[in-house]
Design an enzyme around this catalytic site. Structure first.
Site, PDB file in Angstrom:
ATOM      1  N   GLU A 286       0.816  -1.216   0.000  1.00  0.00           N
ATOM      2  CA  GLU A 286       0.000   0.000   0.000  1.00  0.00           C
ATOM      3  C   GLU A 286       0.849   1.264   0.000  1.00  0.00           C
ATOM      4  O   GLU A 286       0.519   2.248  -0.686  1.00  0.00           O
ATOM      5  CB  GLU A 286      -0.931   0.001   1.218  1.00  0.00           C
ATOM      6  CG  GLU A 286      -2.027   1.066   1.162  1.00  0.00           C
ATOM      7  CD  GLU A 286      -1.603   2.426   1.703  1.00  0.00           C
ATOM      8  OE1 GLU A 286      -2.347   3.396   1.497  1.00  0.00           O
ATOM      9  OE2 GLU A 286      -0.514   2.525   2.327  1.00  0.00           O
TER      10      GLU A 286
ATOM     11  N   HIS B 133       3.003   9.259   9.474  1.00  0.00           N
ATOM     12  CA  HIS B 133       4.281   9.069   8.789  1.00  0.00           C
ATOM     13  C   HIS B 133       5.465   9.617   9.593  1.00  0.00           C
ATOM     14  O   HIS B 133       6.529   9.872   9.036  1.00  0.00           O
ATOM     15  CB  HIS B 133       4.258   9.656   7.379  1.00  0.00           C
ATOM     16  CG  HIS B 133       3.596   8.746   6.384  1.00  0.00           C
ATOM     17  ND1 HIS B 133       3.777   8.865   5.025  1.00  0.00           N
ATOM     18  CD2 HIS B 133       2.761   7.695   6.550  1.00  0.00           C
ATOM     19  CE1 HIS B 133       3.067   7.923   4.402  1.00  0.00           C
ATOM     20  NE2 HIS B 133       2.443   7.208   5.315  1.00  0.00           N
TER      21      HIS B 133
END
Length: 346
Positions: free
Chosen positions: A221, A322
């Site tokens: 992904e 992230h």
């Protein structure tokens, strides 16, 4: 519903602490398969290494598929430097400053493991002064300093480290007393743990589903093609269980399930979003609707690959996505509750 927080935490801790940057997911997929064996739940695997669990429902022609991805951000060795350090190239989209000073593990092609730390090429203000502060945090200005007595390229080659070896960031997983979960890779391992527990809950409680429901654990992904192929062919509704992104001017929350209306790939299916919201309202599930301009998902990949599906995106709110991320058990439980309640509705 009576969900076991301790079992959920067990799944989360196990999944978060197994390294799995995109392209290096065999170990974590082995863990997923072993847990499914323990649950006596059959599964299939795809050529790309994804794992698919199918729970039969009354209607086998109109199927639902939930997805979550085990692959994470990471890096690869780009070169062996003359000073004995490693130059790196990112895997996935993250800010280099978010991994500065992070411990890491290098996994070689022949199975050797070495530890190190990601630093800038000017890590000390005592040596570089203002240059150290102002240095741009780009891949070219970062390196891995190995925990080995090496001082040349030849020294590193002698260890068996080579270009293309994976660099795995330490997760630093912590569960706090106030039920916050802090870790790298909550994107999307929090949701993998949620789906694994949902499978356990549905099968052990013999819950009858109105539609055959698939749980698709993908592995590419973060680089854009996780669920681009091999989706069960009767899938009509595809719901990516990923994450919400709380932050400046966002509506998301670390304490809720977040339902995405639109991301960089465009709007998600309106009727499906309405059904998800109605499920939350009917079951008193805390939810937020939000838009993420710099975000894509497995559902985005599936739509981009041409699958004729109605797509949705949900997930627990994850702060500082992230980077070194944080969520709360409230968001995990809300997301789990939505997955299970929606699965049982017509």
């Amino acid at each position: 519903m009576n969900y076991s927080k301790e079992k959920i935490k067990y799944y989360l801790n196990s999944i978060l602490t197994i390294p799995s940057p995109t392209g290096y997911t065999n170990k974590i997929m082995d863990y997923i398969k072993e847990e499914l064996h323990l649950l006596s739940v059959p599964y299939t695997t795809t050529n790309k290494g994804a794992v698919i669990v199918t729970i039969k429902g009354k209607d086998d022609n109109y199927q639902r598929t939930f997805s979550a991805h085990v692959d994470t951000l990471g890096a690869m060795v780009k070169g062996l430097k003359s000073n004995g350090a490693l130059s790196i190239v990112p895997v996935g989209g993250f800010m280099m400053n978010s991994v500065e000073g992070e411990n890491c593990t290098i996994e070689t092609l022949d199975g050797k493991t070495y530890t190190g730390t990601i630093q800038t090429i000017k890590p000390s203000v005592h040596i570089s002064g203002q240059d150290a502060r102002e240095l741009k945090r780009t891949p070219e200005n970062m390196e891995v300093v190995l925990d080995e007595k090496v001082s040349s390229k030849d020294d590193v080659e002698a260890l068996g480290i080579n270009v293309g070896d994976f660099v795995c960031f330490d997760a630093r997983t912590t569960f706090t007393e106030k039920e916050f979960i802090k870790s790298r890779h909550l994107d999307d391992k929090a949701s993998v743990g949620i789906l694994l527990y949902a499978i356990k809950y549905i099968t052990e409680n013999n819950i009858e589903l109105p539609h055959t429901t698939n749980f698709f654990i993908s592995s590419y992904e973060e680089v854009g093609h996780g669920a681009a192929a091999a989706i069960p062919e009767n899938t009509k509704e595809f719901i990516s269980v990923d994450m919400g992104a709380p932050g400046l001017d966002q509506n998301s929350s670390e304490y809720s399930v977040c339902i995405c209306a639109k991301d960089s790939s465009g709007p998600y299916d309106l009727d499906l979003r309405k059904k998800l919201v109605d499920t939350c309202k009917e079951n008193n599930i805390d939810y937020k609707i939000d838009i993420y301009p710099f975000y894509g998902s497995d559902a985005s990949a599936a739509l981009g690959a041409g699958w004729d599906i109605r797509a949705g995106l949900i997930g627990p709110g994850v702060f500082a996505s992230h980077a070194y991320e944080r969520t709360h058990m409230d968001a995990v439980i809300a997301t789990l509750d939505l997955v299970i309640k929606y699965s049982t509705e017509e």
